[in-house]
Design a protein around this motif. Structure first.
Motif, PDB file in Angstrom:
ATOM      1  N   TYR A 137       1.204  20.247   9.699  1.00 18.71           N
ATOM      2  CA  TYR A 137       1.846  20.037  11.002  1.00 18.71           C
ATOM      3  C   TYR A 137       1.796  18.561  11.360  1.00 18.71           C
ATOM      4  N   ASP A 138       2.725  18.170  12.195  1.00 21.11           N
ATOM      5  CA  ASP A 138       2.785  16.811  12.709  1.00 21.11           C
ATOM      6  C   ASP A 138       2.704  16.895  14.232  1.00 21.11           C
ATOM      7  N   ALA A 139       1.579  16.462  14.769  1.00 22.52           N
ATOM      8  CA  ALA A 139       1.351  16.545  16.216  1.00 22.52           C
ATOM      9  C   ALA A 139       1.272  15.163  16.847  1.00 22.52           C
ATOM     10  N   ARG A 140       1.892  14.179  16.209  1.00 17.53           N
ATOM     11  CA  ARG A 140       1.789  12.814  16.713  1.00 17.53           C
ATOM     12  C   ARG A 140       2.566  12.619  18.014  1.00 17.53           C
ATOM     13  N   LYS A 141       3.630  13.396  18.208  1.00 17.82           N
ATOM     14  CA  LYS A 141       4.412  13.269  19.427  1.00 17.82           C
ATOM     15  C   LYS A 141       4.061  14.405  20.380  1.00 17.82           C
ATOM     16  N   ARG A 142       3.512  14.049  21.509  1.00 19.02           N
ATOM     17  CA  ARG A 142       3.107  15.049  22.486  1.00 19.02           C
ATOM     18  C   ARG A 142       4.322  15.857  22.945  1.00 19.02           C
ATOM     19  N   GLY A 143       4.170  17.163  22.928  1.00 15.57           N
ATOM     20  CA  GLY A 143       5.255  18.043  23.327  1.00 15.57           C
ATOM     21  C   GLY A 143       6.285  18.279  22.245  1.00 15.57           C
ATOM     22  N   HIS A 144       6.068  17.721  21.066  1.00 13.46           N
ATOM     23  CA  HIS A 144       7.024  17.926  19.968  1.00 13.46           C
ATOM     24  C   HIS A 144       6.257  18.106  18.661  1.00 13.46           C
ATOM     25  N   ILE A 145       5.486  19.172  18.582  1.00 15.48           N
ATOM     26  CA  ILE A 145       4.734  19.488  17.379  1.00 15.48           C
ATOM     27  C   ILE A 145       5.657  20.209  16.398  1.00 15.48           C
ATOM     28  N   VAL A 146       5.647  19.773  15.155  1.00 14.32           N
ATOM     29  CA  VAL A 146       6.496  20.413  14.148  1.00 14.32           C
ATOM     30  C   VAL A 146       5.644  20.849  12.958  1.00 14.32           C
ATOM     31  N   LEU A 147       6.107  21.869  12.275  1.00 16.96           N
ATOM     32  CA  LEU A 147       5.494  22.302  11.022  1.00 16.96           C
ATOM     33  C   LEU A 147       6.152  21.551   9.872  1.00 16.96           C
ATOM     34  N   VAL A 148       5.330  21.170   8.889  1.00 23.84           N
ATOM     35  CA  VAL A 148       5.823  20.415   7.743  1.00 23.84           C
ATOM     36  C   VAL A 148       5.509  21.213   6.480  1.00 23.84           C
ATOM     37  N   TYR A 149       6.554  21.553   5.729  1.00 24.37           N
ATOM     38  CA  TYR A 149       6.398  22.417   4.560  1.00 24.37           C
ATOM     39  C   TYR A 149       6.667  21.660   3.264  1.00 24.37           C
ATOM     40  N   ASN A 150       5.934  22.050   2.221  1.00 24.68           N
ATOM     41  CA  ASN A 150       6.323  21.807   0.838  1.00 24.68           C
ATOM     42  C   ASN A 150       6.683  23.170   0.263  1.00 24.68           C
ATOM     43  N   VAL A 151       7.874  23.296  -0.275  1.00 23.24           N
ATOM     44  CA  VAL A 151       8.379  24.598  -0.712  1.00 23.24           C
ATOM     45  C   VAL A 151       8.807  24.528  -2.172  1.00 23.24           C
ATOM     46  N   ASP A 152       8.387  25.507  -2.957  1.00 21.88           N
ATOM     47  CA  ASP A 152       8.836  25.645  -4.337  1.00 21.88           C
ATOM     48  C   ASP A 152       9.984  26.641  -4.394  1.00 21.88           C
ATOM     49  N   CYS A 153      11.064  26.249  -5.056  1.00 19.13           N
ATOM     50  CA  CYS A 153      12.277  27.066  -5.060  1.00 19.13           C
ATOM     51  C   CYS A 153      12.728  27.366  -6.486  1.00 19.13           C
ATOM     52  N   ASP A 154      13.142  28.594  -6.699  1.00 18.13           N
ATOM     53  CA  ASP A 154      13.772  28.988  -7.952  1.00 18.13           C
ATOM     54  C   ASP A 154      15.264  29.078  -7.690  1.00 18.13           C
ATOM     55  N   VAL A 155      16.052  28.235  -8.343  1.00 23.44           N
ATOM     56  CA  VAL A 155      17.496  28.171  -8.081  1.00 23.44           C
ATOM     57  C   VAL A 155      18.276  28.506  -9.347  1.00 23.44           C
ATOM     58  N   ALA A 156      19.561  28.785  -9.151  1.00 26.53           N
ATOM     59  CA  ALA A 156      20.387  29.245 -10.262  1.00 26.53           C
ATOM     60  C   ALA A 156      20.575  28.165 -11.334  1.00 26.53           C
ATOM     61  N   ASP A 157      20.831  26.927 -10.923  1.00 29.61           N
ATOM     62  CA  ASP A 157      21.055  25.844 -11.884  1.00 29.61           C
ATOM     63  C   ASP A 157      20.144  24.678 -11.503  1.00 29.61           C
ATOM     64  N   GLU A 158      18.901  24.739 -11.967  1.00 29.63           N
ATOM     65  CA  GLU A 158      17.903  23.742 -11.578  1.00 29.63           C
ATOM     66  C   GLU A 158      18.317  22.335 -11.989  1.00 29.63           C
ATOM     67  N   ALA A 159      18.820  22.179 -13.200  1.00 28.13           N
ATOM     68  CA  ALA A 159      19.186  20.859 -13.693  1.00 28.13           C
ATOM     69  C   ALA A 159      20.268  20.227 -12.823  1.00 28.13           C
ATOM     70  N   ALA A 160      21.250  21.026 -12.412  1.00 27.49           N
ATOM     71  CA  ALA A 160      22.347  20.504 -11.600  1.00 27.49           C
ATOM     72  C   ALA A 160      21.853  20.095 -10.210  1.00 27.49           C
ATOM     73  N   VAL A 161      20.967  20.889  -9.643  1.00 25.97           N
ATOM     74  CA  VAL A 161      20.439  20.574  -8.317  1.00 25.97           C
ATOM     75  C   VAL A 161      19.608  19.303  -8.362  1.00 25.97           C
ATOM     76  N   LEU A 162      18.763  19.167  -9.390  1.00 28.10           N
ATOM     77  CA  LEU A 162      17.957  17.955  -9.518  1.00 28.10           C
ATOM     78  C   LEU A 162      18.835  16.731  -9.742  1.00 28.10           C
ATOM     79  N   ALA A 163      19.885  16.891 -10.523  1.00 26.58           N
ATOM     80  CA  ALA A 163      20.799  15.777 -10.759  1.00 26.58           C
ATOM     81  C   ALA A 163      21.504  15.362  -9.479  1.00 26.58           C
ATOM     82  N   ALA A 164      21.848  16.344  -8.646  1.00 25.18           N
ATOM     83  CA  ALA A 164      22.528  16.049  -7.386  1.00 25.18           C
ATOM     84  C   ALA A 164      21.629  15.329  -6.401  1.00 25.18           C
ATOM     85  N   HIS A 165      20.311  15.454  -6.575  1.00 28.54           N
ATOM     86  CA  HIS A 165      19.351  14.819  -5.672  1.00 28.54           C
ATOM     87  C   HIS A 165      18.528  13.747  -6.388  1.00 28.54           C
ATOM     88  N   GLU A 166      19.098  13.193  -7.467  1.00 25.56           N
ATOM     89  CA  GLU A 166      18.406  12.122  -8.189  1.00 25.56           C
ATOM     90  C   GLU A 166      18.138  10.952  -7.252  1.00 25.56           C
TER      91      GLU A 166
END
Length: 216
Positions: free
Chosen positions: A43-72
């Motif tokens: 979580y990030d609670a640095r801004k009073r009244g605006h606490i947010v959750l911060v995630y790291n997410v592992d994803c299984d996708v249909a075309d991993e190589a293409a997705v990684l290339a698109a976000h190189e």
């Protein structure tokens, strides 16, 4: 698998919002996202009244190589790191004495457990009592001011950390993900599974006592 880091959502977000955020971040259709798993939740609670959750997410996708290339070049979209624990291969020459571990605190217990899992039958030397007996002695000190010199918060099975609420986080760099292995051993010993994902996990003293006994 692809890991997305620093995925930020409101504190009160609905469950489906996480999947929607992943789809938007990767810019893929819903049918291409086969599964997702939360690797870390902080979580990030640095801004009073605006606490947010911060995630790291592992994803299984249909075309991993293409997705990684698109976000190189995007440091927050990367292949999921291998956090698998690879135990050391160790043997003792015939006739060699068994290994000795000095102290049954957190480091000593984990060292002994690793040696035992390798089949090396370690011997632990500890000046204090076993964790159940020292719990009685420690509470006698806190509640009645009765000190047992060789069995208290400092000395005995489990070490001082047994009575520190079991905080399990640090800022130490861990490129081999050995900290993950320690947490997995704690879960096997009775810790809640959520410690594997929350950013600043703790267990609680009373649960720690039974966990130390289980690991022994």
């Amino acid at each position: 698998m692809i890991r997305i880091t620093e995925l930020r959502l409101p504190l009160d977000h609905p469950e489906e919002a996480l999947r929607e955020a992943v789809l938007a971040r990767l810019n893929i259709p819903a049918e291409d996202l086969k599964s997702l798993h939360v690797a870390r939740r902080g979580y990030d609670a640095r801004k009073r009244g605006h606490i947010v959750l911060v995630y790291n997410v592992d994803c299984d996708v249909a075309d991993e190589a293409a997705v990684l290339a698109a976000h190189e070049g995007d440091q927050h979209v990367r292949p999921t790191p291998d956090t698998t624990y690879h135990p050391p291969e160790a043997t003792l020459p015939e006739g060699m004495p068994r290994p000795v571990v000095i102290g049954a605190g957190p480091c000593g217990i984990m060292a002994a457990l690793t040696l035992a899992q390798a089949g090396l039958k370690p011997i632990i030397i500890e000046r204090g009592k076993d964790v159940k007996a020292r719990t009685v002695d420690t509470f006698a000190l806190w509640r009645k001011s009765v000190l047992t010199p060789e069995s208290n918060v400092q000395f005995g099975e489990g070490g001082a950390g047994t009575f520190s609420d079991g905080k399990l986080y640090s800022g130490v760099s861990d490129p081999r993900h050995l900290g993950r292995h320690v947490l997995e051993e704690f879960v096997r010993a009775g810790a809640p599974e959520e410690i594997l994902t929350i950013s600043k996990p703790h267990i609680g003293t009373f649960r720690l006592v039974t966990m130390v006994m289980f690991i022994r």
